[in-house]
Design an enzyme around this catalytic site. Structure first.
Site, short mmCIF file in Angstrom:
data_model
loop_
_atom_site.label_atom_id
_atom_site.label_comp_id
_atom_site.label_asym_id
_atom_site.label_seq_id
_atom_site.Cartn_x
_atom_site.Cartn_y
_atom_site.Cartn_z
CB THR A 1 77.81 29.78 -21.09
OG1 THR A 1 78.24 30.44 -19.90
CG2 THR A 1 78.93 28.88 -21.58
CB THR B 1 75.26 27.12 -19.76
OG1 THR B 1 74.82 28.45 -19.47
CG2 THR B 1 74.05 26.24 -19.98
N GLY B 2 75.82 27.82 -16.53
CA GLY B 2 75.16 28.04 -15.26
C GLY B 2 76.01 28.82 -14.28
CB SER B 3 75.62 29.44 -10.67
OG SER B 3 74.91 28.23 -10.45
N GLY B 4 78.80 29.18 -12.38
CA GLY B 4 80.05 28.45 -12.55
C GLY B 4 80.70 27.96 -11.29
NE ARG C 1 82.58 33.83 -11.88
CZ ARG C 1 81.84 33.27 -12.83
NH1 ARG C 1 81.95 33.68 -14.07
NH2 ARG C 1 80.99 32.30 -12.54
CB VAL C 2 88.17 32.40 -14.09
CG1 VAL C 2 88.02 31.34 -15.18
CG2 VAL C 2 89.14 33.50 -14.53
N GLY C 3 84.92 31.55 -14.17
CA GLY C 3 83.95 30.52 -13.87
C GLY C 3 84.37 29.15 -14.36
CG ASP C 4 81.23 26.41 -15.47
OD1 ASP C 4 80.86 27.61 -15.49
OD2 ASP C 4 80.66 25.52 -16.12
#
Length: 385
Positions: free
Chosen positions: A214, A266-269, A242-245
Site C-alpha cells: 500500500t 498499511t497492513g492486513s486490512g 474484497r476491499v481492505g482498510d
C-alpha cells in the site's frame, strides 16, 4: 531497545520518528510504500537501492509542492501519483492481481481542515485512483464510490483512463500463479493485452516476499493544514470483491486538524478495519494532548521497567507514541500485521509497525529527506532522539 519492547508488549512494535518542526509556517511530509516481512538480506543491493531511490524521488515531489506553498492535499495527491506509477509498489502500475486475474485499485484521501473525504474501490481503468478519490471528495455529494460507478464518475471528471493491461507487471502475475498453485486454486488465463511472457524486470523483490503493499502519504502544509491519502492494489489473490482498510475512512486513512493528526495505514486490512486504526490514533492523540495525566501511570510503569542502558523516556511520553503504539498493539493482538505513518499538527512524523520492515521516508522544511526500509534501520529510531 526494540528487543526489549518486543518482550514487554504482547506484539512487537517498532517506533521511529523524525524531528518536530521548530517554528510556525513550516511544512512536513511522511510517506510509506507498504509494510511486511522485509528483512535485511531479503533484498539484493540493487533492489534495496531501487526502493530507496523511488521513495526519495517521491519525497522530492511532495517537498517541492509544500516548499512552494502548495496545500497538504496537493502534496498528498502528487506523491501518491508518483508511487502509483512506480511498478515497485502495490498500487497503480505495480498492483497485485485478484484470484480472477484482474487488477482492482482502492484509494482514499482526507482533508483535515474540513473533514471532507473521498474514497474509491474496485477501479480497473483509472490511471491514478488517488485522483479519483479526490474528485469524489471535491466534485460529488458522496464519500465512497465503488466498481463501475466509481469508474464512470472518474471518467466524467476527465481523469485519465488506460487499458487494464497498463497495470500488468510480470512479477505480480508470477506471484499470483505461485500463490494459487500453493492454495490449490485454478490459475486464470493470462490477461488479454498483457505483454508476452518473458524475463522479469531487472529490479524486483523476491516472489515470496510477504509484504502488504500500500502507498500512503501524510502532510502538513505552511498554512497548518493536515491531509492524508492512501492507495493500494489490495491483497494478492483476493476474491469476491474484497476491499481492505485503505478506502475505509477511519480505518486506513484519516486526517483531522481538530484532533491534530493525520494517518495512513498499511497492513492486513481486515484487522485495521476491525480496530478502526486511523481514527482511533487521532482520537487517542487528541485525548493525550488534552489529558496527559490519564496515561501517566501506564507510561511510568513502562519507564520503570526500562533497563538503565536504554534511552526510553525520550519518546514514550509523547502523545503520538502512546496513540500509535497502542493501536498497532491492538492490531497485533487481533492477529494482524502492518504499520502506520502519523503526522501531528506540529509537523512531527511518526512511524509505528509490528513487522520487520516498512518502506518509508520523511522530509520537512527544517530537515532533509530521509528514507528507510528495515525495522532495525538505526539512523532514525526514536530512541536516539
Amino acid at each position: 531497545m526494540k528487543t526489549w519492547l518486543a518482550a514487554l508488549a504482547s506484539a512487537l512494535t517498532v517506533t521511529l520518528a523524525s524531528p518536530v518542526l521548530a517554528q510556525d509556517g513550516g511544512w512536513s511530509l511522511a510517506i510509506h510504500g507498504g509494510a511486511g516481512v522485509i528483512e535485511r538480506g531479503s533484498l539484493t543491493p540493487e533492489q534495496d537501492a531501487a526502493y530507496r531511490a523511488a521513495l526519495d524521488s517521491a519525497l522530492q515531489v511532495g517537498a517541492g509542492v509544500l516548499d512552494n506553498g502548495g496545500s497538504a492535499l496537493d502534496a498528498v495527491e502528487a506523491v501518491i501519483q508518483v508511487l502509483e506509477d512506480d511498478p515497485l509498489f502495490n498500487a497503480g502500475r505495480g498492483a497485485v492481481f485478484t484470484a480472477d486475474g484482474r487488477i482492482e485499485h482502492d484509494a482514499a484521501i482526507m482533508d483535515g481542515t474540513t473533514l471532507d473525504a473521498g474514497a474509491v474501490a474496485g477501479l480497473t481503468r483509472t490511471r491514478h485512483p488517488i485522483s479519483a478519490a479526490r474528485a469524489v471528495m471535491e466534485d460529488s455529494p458522496h464519500v465512497f464510490l465503488i466498481g463501475q460507478g466509481a469508474e464512470t464518475f472518474a471518467r466524467s471528471q476527465g481523469l485519465e483512463e488506460v487499458d487494464p493491461a497498463f497495470f500488468f507487471t510480470e512479477r505480480r502475475w508470477r506471484g499470483l500463479v505461485r500463490q494459487l498453485e500453493r492454495e490449490g486454486l485454478p490459475v486464470p488465463v493470462r490477461p488479454e493485452g498483457a505483454p508476452a511472457e518473458g524475463a522479469m524486470a531487472a529490479v524486483t523483490p523476491p516472489l515470496d516476499e510477504r509484504k502488504f503493499g500500500t502507498v500512503g502519504v501524510v502532510a502538513l502544509d505552511r498554512e497548518g493544514r493536515l491531509a492524508a491519502g492512501t492507495s493500494t492494489g489490495g491483497m494478492s489473490g483476493k476474491r469476491w470483491g474484497r476491499v481492505g482498510d485503505v478506502p475505509v475512512i477511519g480505518a486506513g486513512t484519516y486526517a483531522s486538524n481538530v484532533e491534530g493528526c493525520a494517518v495512513s495505514a498499511t497492513g492486513s486490512g481486515e484487522y485495521f478495519i476491525r480496530a478502526t486504526v486511523a481514527r482511533d490514533i487521532c482520537a487517542r492523540y487528541a485525548w493525550e494532548t488534552t489529558y496527559p495525566e490519564v496515561e501517566e501511570n501506564r507510561v511510568t510503569a513502562i519507564l520503570d521497567s526500562c533497563p538503565p542502558e536504554m534511552i526510553c523516556s525520550a519518546h514514550m511520553r509523547r502523545p503520538v507514541y502512546i496513540a500509535a503504539s497502542a493501536e498497532i498493539r491492538e492490531v497485533g493482538e487481533l492477529g494482524g500485521e502492518g504499520g502506520v505513518i502519523v503526522m501531528t499538527r506540529s509537523g512531527e512524523a511518526w512511524f509505528e509497525m509490528n513487522t520487520s520492515g516498512m518502506y518509508r521516508g520523511a522530509a520537512s522544511s527544517t530537515e532533509p529527506a530521509w528514507v528507510a526500509i528495515y525495522a532495525d534501520d538505526p539512523e532514525y529510531s526514536a530512541e536516539e532522539d
